[in-house]
Design a protein around this motif. Structure first.
Motif, PDB file in Angstrom:
ATOM      1  N   SER A 181       0.839  -1.205   0.000  1.00 49.52           N
ATOM      2  CA  SER A 181       0.000   0.000   0.000  1.00 49.52           C
ATOM      3  C   SER A 181       0.871   1.251   0.000  1.00 49.52           C
ATOM      4  O   SER A 181       0.652   2.169  -0.803  1.00 49.52           O
ATOM      5  CB  SER A 181      -0.931  -0.022   1.218  1.00 49.52           C
ATOM      6  OG  SER A 181      -1.780  -1.161   1.158  1.00 49.52           O
ATOM      7  N   ALA A 182       1.859   1.296   0.885  1.00 46.77           N
ATOM      8  CA  ALA A 182       2.738   2.474   0.969  1.00 46.77           C
ATOM      9  C   ALA A 182       3.507   2.670  -0.342  1.00 46.77           C
ATOM     10  O   ALA A 182       3.592   3.782  -0.873  1.00 46.77           O
ATOM     11  CB  ALA A 182       3.704   2.330   2.138  1.00 46.77           C
ATOM     12  N   HIS A 183       4.047   1.587  -0.887  1.00 43.98           N
ATOM     13  CA  HIS A 183       4.885   1.729  -2.079  1.00 43.98           C
ATOM     14  C   HIS A 183       4.078   1.853  -3.360  1.00 43.98           C
ATOM     15  O   HIS A 183       4.626   2.277  -4.380  1.00 43.98           O
ATOM     16  CB  HIS A 183       5.933   0.622  -2.127  1.00 43.98           C
ATOM     17  CG  HIS A 183       6.943   0.820  -1.037  1.00 43.98           C
ATOM     18  ND1 HIS A 183       7.865   1.843  -1.070  1.00 43.98           N
ATOM     19  CD2 HIS A 183       7.107   0.194   0.149  1.00 43.98           C
ATOM     20  CE1 HIS A 183       8.575   1.823   0.039  1.00 43.98           C
ATOM     21  NE2 HIS A 183       8.137   0.825   0.805  1.00 43.98           N
ATOM     22  N   THR A 184       2.811   1.554  -3.330  1.00 45.80           N
ATOM     23  CA  THR A 184       1.954   1.905  -4.465  1.00 45.80           C
ATOM     24  C   THR A 184       1.833   3.428  -4.529  1.00 45.80           C
ATOM     25  O   THR A 184       1.958   4.030  -5.600  1.00 45.80           O
ATOM     26  CB  THR A 184       0.573   1.236  -4.335  1.00 45.80           C
ATOM     27  OG1 THR A 184       0.748  -0.179  -4.470  1.00 45.80           O
ATOM     28  CG2 THR A 184      -0.390   1.727  -5.398  1.00 45.80           C
ATOM     29  N   VAL A 185       1.634   4.062  -3.373  1.00 48.17           N
ATOM     30  CA  VAL A 185       1.580   5.532  -3.322  1.00 48.17           C
ATOM     31  C   VAL A 185       2.925   6.118  -3.749  1.00 48.17           C
ATOM     32  O   VAL A 185       2.988   7.019  -4.596  1.00 48.17           O
ATOM     33  CB  VAL A 185       1.199   6.010  -1.902  1.00 48.17           C
ATOM     34  CG1 VAL A 185       1.368   7.523  -1.767  1.00 48.17           C
ATOM     35  CG2 VAL A 185      -0.228   5.591  -1.558  1.00 48.17           C
ATOM     36  N   LEU A 186       4.010   5.601  -3.184  1.00 56.17           N
ATOM     37  CA  LEU A 186       5.341   6.124  -3.508  1.00 56.17           C
ATOM     38  C   LEU A 186       5.722   5.838  -4.961  1.00 56.17           C
ATOM     39  O   LEU A 186       6.394   6.646  -5.601  1.00 56.17           O
ATOM     40  CB  LEU A 186       6.382   5.551  -2.547  1.00 56.17           C
ATOM     41  CG  LEU A 186       6.209   6.007  -1.089  1.00 56.17           C
ATOM     42  CD1 LEU A 186       7.115   5.215  -0.166  1.00 56.17           C
ATOM     43  CD2 LEU A 186       6.474   7.494  -0.969  1.00 56.17           C
ATOM     44  N   GLY A 187       5.304   4.697  -5.477  1.00 54.76           N
ATOM     45  CA  GLY A 187       5.568   4.371  -6.879  1.00 54.76           C
ATOM     46  C   GLY A 187       4.910   5.380  -7.809  1.00 54.76           C
ATOM     47  O   GLY A 187       5.515   5.839  -8.779  1.00 54.76           O
ATOM     48  N   LYS A 188       3.674   5.747  -7.483  1.00 52.51           N
ATOM     49  CA  LYS A 188       2.980   6.762  -8.298  1.00 52.51           C
ATOM     50  C   LYS A 188       3.685   8.106  -8.181  1.00 52.51           C
ATOM     51  O   LYS A 188       3.813   8.827  -9.168  1.00 52.51           O
ATOM     52  CB  LYS A 188       1.519   6.871  -7.850  1.00 52.51           C
ATOM     53  CG  LYS A 188       0.678   5.676  -8.251  1.00 52.51           C
ATOM     54  CD  LYS A 188      -0.746   5.832  -7.756  1.00 52.51           C
ATOM     55  CE  LYS A 188      -1.556   4.588  -8.038  1.00 52.51           C
ATOM     56  NZ  LYS A 188      -2.913   4.693  -7.490  1.00 52.51           N
ATOM     57  N   MET A 189       4.152   8.441  -6.985  1.00 58.13           N
ATOM     58  CA  MET A 189       4.881   9.705  -6.792  1.00 58.13           C
ATOM     59  C   MET A 189       6.176   9.716  -7.603  1.00 58.13           C
ATOM     60  O   MET A 189       6.684  10.781  -7.948  1.00 58.13           O
ATOM     61  CB  MET A 189       5.194   9.917  -5.306  1.00 58.13           C
ATOM     62  CG  MET A 189       3.980  10.215  -4.467  1.00 58.13           C
ATOM     63  SD  MET A 189       4.322  10.240  -2.678  1.00 58.13           S
ATOM     64  CE  MET A 189       5.514  11.554  -2.560  1.00 58.13           C
TER      65      MET A 189
END
Length: 179
Positions: free
Chosen positions: A80-88
């Motif tokens: 979940s965290a790295h899905t957000v960071l991946g998009k960023m």
């Protein structure tokens, strides 16, 4: 099974309270997994120094490693965290799903994703084919060491969440099989 709680600022050591304040200032919140590390008087400082250390990997390459390792280890918090960071870091939803399955349409990132998956699934014993593809994509021995260090960072966080099951404070990433 023990139920783990996320400590508040008032429940952690003075050193960790300073780190909470820095995280609050920098991120706008203290992620629950970071707060959980603060159960240890020394763990959060040690982890943040390790995570923030220089590396030869770009932020995008670090997210490739983070997403692949978290998928292999079944860590919903880190996915979940790295899905957000991946998009960023410029990945689309489709690219993130590809990375979670250990592949990319970008040849260099594909070699990185495949090697990361192989290393993680086989506890460091990657196939010669995955390693050869990694080097053929332009990576060096130094990059390989940094990939291993990035994998170890993510494994530690995956294990911490998989054991504690503290609440996820990011938009929940879907299960890969249901997408």
């Amino acid at each position: 099974m023990k139920t783990f709680t996320v400590p508040t600022r008032d429940e952690v050591s003075e050193n960790n309270q300073v780190l909470f304040d820095n995280l609050q200032k920098g991120l706008g919140f203290v992620p629950n997994l970071y707060a959980t590390i603060a159960h240890s008087d020394n763990g959060l400082a040690k982890y943040l120094a390790f995570q923030g250390a220089k590396t030869s990997l770009s932020n995008k390459e670090k997210e490739v490693v983070n997403l692949v390792v978290s998928e292999v280890n079944g860590c919903r918090y880190c996915l979940s965290a790295h899905t957000v960071l991946g998009k960023m870091n410029g990945f689309s939803d489709e690219q993130i799903l590809d990375l979670r399955s250990g592949q990319s349409t970008t040849p260099k990132l594909d070699a990185l994703a495949k090697l990361t998956k192989d290393i993680t699934e086989n506890k460091g014993r990657a196939s010669s084919d995955a390693l050869a593809a990694f080097y053929a994509a332009g990576y060096t021995d130094g990059n390989l060491v940094d990939v291993i260090l990035q994998i170890s960072d993510k494994i530690a966080m995956n294990y911490l969440h998989n054991l504690t099951q503290i609440p996820i404070d990011f938009p929940i990433a879907a299960e890969l099989e249901t997408v």
